[in-house]
Structures are given as structure tokens and as C-alpha cells.
Design a protein around this motif. Structure first.
Motif, PDB file in Angstrom:
ATOM      1  N   THR A 143      16.429  40.339 -52.864  1.00 32.30           N
ATOM      2  CA  THR A 143      16.279  38.920 -52.771  1.00 32.30           C
ATOM      3  C   THR A 143      17.208  38.530 -51.810  1.00 32.30           C
ATOM      4  OG1 THR A 143      15.671  38.467 -54.959  1.00 32.30           O
ATOM      5  CG2 THR A 143      16.508  36.455 -53.815  1.00 32.30           C
ATOM      6  N   HIS A 146      11.883  38.836 -51.545  1.00 26.68           N
ATOM      7  CA  HIS A 146      11.856  37.838 -51.994  1.00 26.68           C
ATOM      8  C   HIS A 146      12.596  36.916 -50.924  1.00 26.68           C
ATOM      9  CE1 HIS A 146      12.416  34.454 -55.102  1.00 26.68           C
ATOM     10  NE2 HIS A 146      11.370  33.957 -54.281  1.00 26.68           N
ATOM     11  N   GLU A 169      10.688  36.705 -60.256  1.00 31.27           N
ATOM     12  CA  GLU A 169      11.320  35.915 -58.870  1.00 31.27           C
ATOM     13  C   GLU A 169      11.433  34.377 -59.179  1.00 31.27           C
ATOM     14  OE1 GLU A 169      10.056  39.128 -55.506  1.00 31.27           O
ATOM     15  OE2 GLU A 169       8.921  37.201 -55.942  1.00 31.27           O
TER      16      GLU A 169
END
Length: 269
Positions: free
Chosen positions: A60, A88, A138
């Protein structure tokens, strides 16, 4: 592992808040100058890196740079070996739509976040909009991450996200402006500026807490609980209403939204 690109005050507050609640998360931090990245890394037992390529091990990536820097960041990423394909992206860039981030960074899973300055003291209000490709785990991470510095509200569309930002994101400035008018009036009556500010701050602090503790009551009821027919307070309330406080607020928020659309257009040509 979470990587953070841009380590200003807002990003620092959010990362530190999350670390204080979950110190098992590992952070990588990056800024071109390295200094602020190093300072933040030290506070969260993370690792500051000097090149974008070193962020590749993170799943991320939080984008916390200025919107005007997105194009140059995109170019720097392209010139590095950092592969964002399966990352992400959590963006706190203002006026930068999900599609613009996808196109400029070559990614598919993007979440937009709009925190506000009270996040700096753990009392923030963060708006969330997830691109449709963002995975469930997420989404959960985003909620945990940003609830560490206040409340989180997911928006159903990006248009509504931008509209509500004029309230939640810009709103602290309106509150401070209203408080300033109170301070100015108190000073005109002979109260010292220090004492006037103290009175106004406690007024807003106490009123906010009362609203929070009495969520079951409408705001109209809360207003009525302070006023009485023919009393002092109702005169001020009626004066505000006759001066058009509701229409002024609506006009102000519309102006803010229009400007956000103009900035978005300018940044994403």
C-alpha cells in the motif's frame, strides 16, 4: 507494509496515530529531501528511503504530496524501477480524481481520502471514496488507518466526495472565522483579546461536545434548548436568520465546490 510519499504535518499525524494503535505495521517513508521522511520514520520505527525504487516492497502506498507535484512524481516513478501495477494507492491529494491517479501512475486500485486539520489532534473527519477495484481487505485497512485520527465517512460517489469536502475538509476554517467574529465583538466590549479567545474556544469546544453527547436530538432541538420566547438568545438567533445565514452558508459552500472543480480542471489537463 505501507509506504508514505510525502511526510508533511497531515501525513505525519495520520501515520503516528495509526502506529500508536497498531505498532505491528511497518512503514517506509519517502520525501525528495529525505529529512522529513527520516524524522517520521524514527517516530514510528519505520525506515526512510532515499529512492522511490526502495518502496517496491510495500503493498500500500499513501500519496501525501501536493497535487501540483503529481506529474513530476509520475515521471520520477517511471524513471525508477518502482512497479505500482499491483499496489493499492491511498491518495490524500485534493482535487485529484481517481481516474487521474490511475492514468498518471498506471495503477488500478485507488482510494481517495480527504482528512481535515483536526486530525492533527486525533479529532479529524476523513472522507473516503474507493475506486471499484479496491479490495475488501484494503477498504478495511483504510478504515482502520484513518479512524486512528478521528472519524471516517465513506462517500457513495466522487461527486459527493468533492461536495462534502467543502464542509468537512474546509469546515475548520469556517468555524475559526465564526470564532474570530465572536472574539472581535468581545474585544470591542473591553474584554482582553486573550480572554476573549479563551471564552470563544471554550464555547465551541463545549458546544461540540454537547452535540456529540446528544446525537439523538436534532440540531433544531438543541437550539431550542438554549432559547426561550422573548428571551435574549432568540433575538440573536432571529437576527442571524433574518440576515440570511442559511443562504450565505449555501452560497459559500457552492463557491468552494465550484473552485474545487476549477482547480481539478487546471491540475488534470
Amino acid at each position: 507494509m505501507i509506504a508514505v510519499i510525502g511526510c508533511g504535518n497531515m501525513a505525519t499525524a495520520i501515520v503516528k496515530g495509526f502506529f500508536n494503535k497498531n505498532n505491528e505495521i511497518n512503514f517506509l517513508t519517502y520525501t525528495p529531501s529525505y529529512t522529513r521522511a527520516e524524522n517520521l520514520a524514527k517516530e514510528v520505527n519505520g525506515r526512510a528511503v532515499k529512492s522511490l525504487s526502495e518502496l517496491d516492497e510495500a503493498s500500500t502506498i499513501v500519496l501525501a504530496c501536493k497535487p501540483q507535484q503529481l506529474n513530476s512524481l509520475s515521471q520520477s516513478i517511471n524513471e525508477s524501477s518502482l512497479d505500482l501495477t499491483n499496489k493499492h494507492i491511498i491518495s490524500i491529494l485534493a482535487a485529484t480524481p481517481v481516474e487521474a491517479i490511475k492514468n498518471k501512475l498506471g495503477v488500478s486500485r485507488v482510494t481517495r481520502i480527504m482528512p481535515n486539520t483536526p486530525a492533527l489532534i486525533g479529532m479529524g473527519m476523513s472522507l473516503v471514496f474507493h475506486g471499484k477495484e479496491v479490495l475488501d481487505d484494503e477498504r478495511k485497512l483504510v478504515d482502520e488507518f484513518f479512524s486512528s485520527c478521528g472519524e471516517v465517512a465513506e462517500m457513495p460517489s466522487e461527486i459527493i466526495f468533492d461536495q462534502v469536502t467543502t464542509v468537512s475538509g474546509s469546515g475548520p476554517a469556517y468555524v475559526f472565522l465564526f470564532a474570530q467574529t465572536m472574539v472581535t465583538k468581545l474585544v470591542s466590549w473591553g474584554i482582553s483579546e486573550e480572554k476573549a479567545k479563551e471564552i470563544s474556544i471554550q464555547l465551541f469546544r463545549g458546544s461540540s461536545e454537547l452535540m456529540a453527547n446528544q446525537k439523538d436530538l436534532s440540531l433544531e432541538t438543541l437550539i431550542s434548548n438554549v432559547t426561550s420566547k422573548g428571551g435574549v438568545t432568540i433575538e440573536a438567533v432571529n437576527s442571524y436568520k433574518s440576515s440570511g445565514i442559511e443562504s450565505m452558508t449555501s452560497t459559500a459552500l457552492d463557491a468552494a465546490y465550484l473552485r474545487s472543480q476549477e482547480i481539478e480542471s487546471e491540475l488534470n489537463k
